[in-house]
Design a protein around this motif. Structure first.
Motif, PDB file in Angstrom:
ATOM      1  N   LEU A 116       0.816  -1.207   0.000  1.00  0.00           N
ATOM      2  CA  LEU A 116       0.000   0.000   0.000  1.00  0.00           C
ATOM      3  C   LEU A 116       0.850   1.257   0.000  1.00  0.00           C
ATOM      4  O   LEU A 116       0.421   2.292  -0.520  1.00  0.00           O
ATOM      5  N   GLY A 117       2.026   1.197   0.575  1.00  0.00           N
ATOM      6  CA  GLY A 117       2.893   2.374   0.643  1.00  0.00           C
ATOM      7  C   GLY A 117       3.248   2.901  -0.730  1.00  0.00           C
ATOM      8  O   GLY A 117       3.209   4.105  -0.976  1.00  0.00           O
ATOM      9  N   ALA A 118       3.578   2.005  -1.654  1.00  0.00           N
ATOM     10  CA  ALA A 118       3.930   2.427  -3.009  1.00  0.00           C
ATOM     11  C   ALA A 118       2.716   3.013  -3.718  1.00  0.00           C
ATOM     12  O   ALA A 118       2.826   4.034  -4.414  1.00  0.00           O
ATOM     13  N   ASP A 119       1.560   2.408  -3.551  1.00  0.00           N
ATOM     14  CA  ASP A 119       0.343   2.920  -4.201  1.00  0.00           C
ATOM     15  C   ASP A 119      -0.040   4.292  -3.664  1.00  0.00           C
ATOM     16  O   ASP A 119      -0.412   5.189  -4.430  1.00  0.00           O
ATOM     17  N   ILE A 120       0.040   4.463  -2.369  1.00  0.00           N
ATOM     18  CA  ILE A 120      -0.309   5.759  -1.768  1.00  0.00           C
ATOM     19  C   ILE A 120       0.696   6.819  -2.195  1.00  0.00           C
ATOM     20  O   ILE A 120       0.322   7.958  -2.491  1.00  0.00           O
ATOM     21  N   SER A 121       1.967   6.467  -2.258  1.00  0.00           N
ATOM     22  CA  SER A 121       2.982   7.409  -2.713  1.00  0.00           C
ATOM     23  C   SER A 121       2.714   7.843  -4.151  1.00  0.00           C
ATOM     24  O   SER A 121       2.812   9.028  -4.479  1.00  0.00           O
ATOM     25  N   ASN A 122       2.373   6.893  -5.005  1.00  0.00           N
ATOM     26  CA  ASN A 122       2.049   7.233  -6.400  1.00  0.00           C
ATOM     27  C   ASN A 122       0.824   8.125  -6.475  1.00  0.00           C
ATOM     28  O   ASN A 122       0.776   9.059  -7.286  1.00  0.00           O
ATOM     29  N   LEU A 123      -0.172   7.856  -5.660  1.00  0.00           N
ATOM     30  CA  LEU A 123      -1.387   8.668  -5.651  1.00  0.00           C
ATOM     31  C   LEU A 123      -1.072  10.118  -5.296  1.00  0.00           C
ATOM     32  O   LEU A 123      -1.498  11.051  -5.991  1.00  0.00           O
ATOM     33  N   PHE A 124      -0.304  10.341  -4.235  1.00  0.00           N
ATOM     34  CA  PHE A 124       0.029  11.702  -3.823  1.00  0.00           C
ATOM     35  C   PHE A 124       0.931  12.387  -4.849  1.00  0.00           C
ATOM     36  O   PHE A 124       0.825  13.593  -5.078  1.00  0.00           O
ATOM     37  N   ASN A 125       1.823  11.640  -5.480  1.00  0.00           N
ATOM     38  CA  ASN A 125       2.658  12.229  -6.535  1.00  0.00           C
ATOM     39  C   ASN A 125       1.803  12.676  -7.716  1.00  0.00           C
ATOM     40  O   ASN A 125       2.040  13.748  -8.287  1.00  0.00           O
ATOM     41  N   ASN A 126       0.815  11.853  -8.101  1.00  0.00           N
ATOM     42  CA  ASN A 126      -0.083  12.233  -9.201  1.00  0.00           C
ATOM     43  C   ASN A 126      -0.890  13.474  -8.846  1.00  0.00           C
ATOM     44  O   ASN A 126      -1.051  14.377  -9.675  1.00  0.00           O
TER      45      ASN A 126
END
Length: 60
Positions: free
Chosen positions: A38-48
């Motif tokens: 989940l950490g990678a997905d959440i990081s990608n979400l905030f970057n987007n």
């Protein structure tokens, strides 16, 4: 001696402690794996979201 061995084999307190330890270990591994995924997905979400907000003027 035979009675001592049989009594040791009937003892269940240690077995329960080992089972609880294994259960706690499996739960910890599950939490670590889930947080890593989940950490990678959440990081990608905030970057987007950050990339989409770039260039928007903040009112003064």
């Amino acid at each position: 001696m035979k009675n001592t061995i049989q009594q040791f084999l009937r003892e269940e307190d240690g077995v329960a402690a080992i089972e609880y330890g294994l259960l706690a270990g499996l739960i910890a591994v599950g939490i670590i794996v889930a947080s890593a995924a989940l950490g990678a997905d959440i990081s990608n979400l905030f970057n987007n979201i950050g990339n989409k907000l770039t260039g928007i003027a903040i009112p003064a």
